[in-house]
Write an enzyme that holds these catalytic residues in place. Sequence first.
Site, PDB file in Angstrom:
ATOM      1  N   VAL A   1       0.709  -1.118  -0.034  1.00 40.08           N
ATOM      2  CA  VAL A   1       0.111   0.238  -0.055  1.00 40.08           C
ATOM      3  C   VAL A   1       0.800   1.337   0.163  1.00 40.08           C
ATOM      4  CG1 VAL A   1      -1.793   1.120   1.160  1.00 40.08           C
ATOM      5  CG2 VAL A   1      -1.853  -1.236   1.170  1.00 40.08           C
TER       6      VAL A   1
ATOM      7  N   GLY B   1     -10.741  -1.577   0.752  1.00 36.66           N
ATOM      8  CA  GLY B   1      -9.569  -1.062  -0.325  1.00 36.66           C
ATOM      9  C   GLY B   1     -10.043   0.354  -0.901  1.00 36.66           C
TER      10      GLY B   1
ATOM     11  N   ASP C   1     -10.247  -9.948   9.910  1.00 31.00           N
ATOM     12  CA  ASP C   1      -9.957  -8.855   9.046  1.00 31.00           C
ATOM     13  C   ASP C   1     -11.224  -8.421   8.659  1.00 31.00           C
ATOM     14  OD1 ASP C   1      -8.360  -7.284   7.147  1.00 31.00           O
ATOM     15  OD2 ASP C   1      -9.731  -8.166   5.986  1.00 31.00           O
TER      16      ASP C   1
ATOM     17  N   LYS D   1     -13.264  -4.714   9.915  1.00 30.56           N
ATOM     18  CA  LYS D   1     -13.847  -3.820   8.910  1.00 30.56           C
ATOM     19  C   LYS D   1     -15.396  -3.410   9.386  1.00 30.56           C
ATOM     20  CE  LYS D   1     -10.261  -5.178   5.488  1.00 30.56           C
ATOM     21  NZ  LYS D   1     -10.225  -6.084   4.406  1.00 30.56           N
TER      22      LYS D   1
HETATM   23  N1  HSE Z   1      -6.238  -8.861   3.591  1.00 30.12           N
HETATM   24  C1  HSE Z   1      -7.121  -7.954   3.267  1.00 30.12           C
HETATM   25  C2  HSE Z   1      -8.273  -8.414   2.241  1.00 30.12           C
HETATM   26  C3  HSE Z   1      -6.355  -6.612   2.554  1.00 30.12           C
HETATM   27  O1  HSE Z   1      -7.794  -9.643   1.737  1.00 30.12           O
HETATM   28  O2  HSE Z   1      -9.325  -8.013   2.082  1.00 30.12           O
HETATM   29  C4  HSE Z   1      -7.470  -5.324   2.452  1.00 30.12           C
HETATM   30  O3  HSE Z   1      -7.969  -4.957   3.729  1.00 30.12           O
END
Ligand code: HSE
Length: 434
Positions: free
Chosen positions: A14, A132, A199, A203
């Site tokens: 990033v 993203g 993850d 989010k």
């Molecule tokens: N590991 C995360 C995904 C990256 O695969 O969405 C983006 O946050």
Amino acid sequence: MKPVKVGICGLGTVGGGTFNVLERNAEEIARRAGRGIEVAQIATRQPNPKCNTGATPITADIFDVVNNPDIDIVVELIGGYTLAKELVLKAIDNGKHVVTANKALIAVHGNEIFAKAREKGVIVAFEASVAGGIPVIKAIREGLAGNHINWLAGIINGTGNFILTEMREKGRTFDDVLKEAQALGYAEADPTFDVEGIDAAHKLTILASIAFGIPLQFDKAYTEGITQLTTADVNYAEALGYRIKHLGVARRTDAGIELRVHPTLIPADRLIANVNGVMNAVMVNGDAVGSTLYYGAGAGMEPTASAVVADLVDVARALTTDPNNRVPHLAFQPDSLSDHPILPISACESAYYLRIQAKDRPGVLAQVATILSERGINIESIMQKEVEEQDGLVPVILVTHRVIEQRIDDAIAALEALDDVVDKVVRIRVEQLN
Ligand code: HSE
């Protein structure tokens, strides 16, 4: 006007993308921001072969950037919790604005970080932390500010979606696809965060806060990953007209807020059921606007950089504004956050797909139907497959109407106690998203 000076901490996927986009689109970015945005320093331990950093000063120590008096905005792209938290708090202490893509940091320590940022009158921007390149935080926080948000549901982990798509479409193995996602820079440093749903829960926690005006409460999110999914269930779901997606769901009810991440059956004809590969999509339902859908690349070098750079432009535009009259970090004014509780998963409501491995004997279906009806669980559809040759068992697959999860837990316990039921009952939640 003098350019805004930015320090990038972390020149990985990033960070490298951010540097390149800032360089390549410098002229248009300056026209939007009203002044140039210049990378004045980079902290990285190793060069990124995809970046031509030229004469930009480079240090191996992130705190050189944070303590550099020339830097206006610190871009935190090192990831993780501990060092990243120290870095961000120090930057705020030094009066610097912060842009971060770090969802773990915001979901777990965001309340503390935003409180400190308010105290110091600085902005902490985090668009890149969710989905993203999709500007979904801005959409909910600003574009939907007139709405009472009812629910949101999203495919918010690109790696997980990439794995599910490749397994379903190409019959590839889980491990094989995961390795490719890592090589492409999609996966987290610890890929269990992707496949175990952590993850996505980070989010979802962020999205729920800005949608409902509640503090960040990652510890209360229910999290289930994709590692237990079998090809058999993927195929039965298809036969019933559904796709299995790994979904984050946040829903407001009178009793509290549902905050849950898990594999989910979605009707195959929904747009979101057809979001494949590393792409992400988030549906947001508001009382005024109805259902909206945001779609795009959820991970990767330049898609994520797109969100980081948009935040830099936002911060550059806001530098001269009154700190008390900026867009609040979590969309709602900090003294107006709600204490509506997060519900435990047992109190959440959903429809359910159940797969029961039964012995091939008369009366089994009747027993299953009795257990469900005694608990007020209404069956929407049922399918019994032929006897499986290897073990002589009959898969019974059914989809229920919506019901509180506690009742399904009770029913599953009763089903598993039957002499004619073998193995654990497979349970996958079902959402119609309409
Ligand atoms: N590991 C995360 C995904 C990256 O695969 O969405 C983006 O946050």
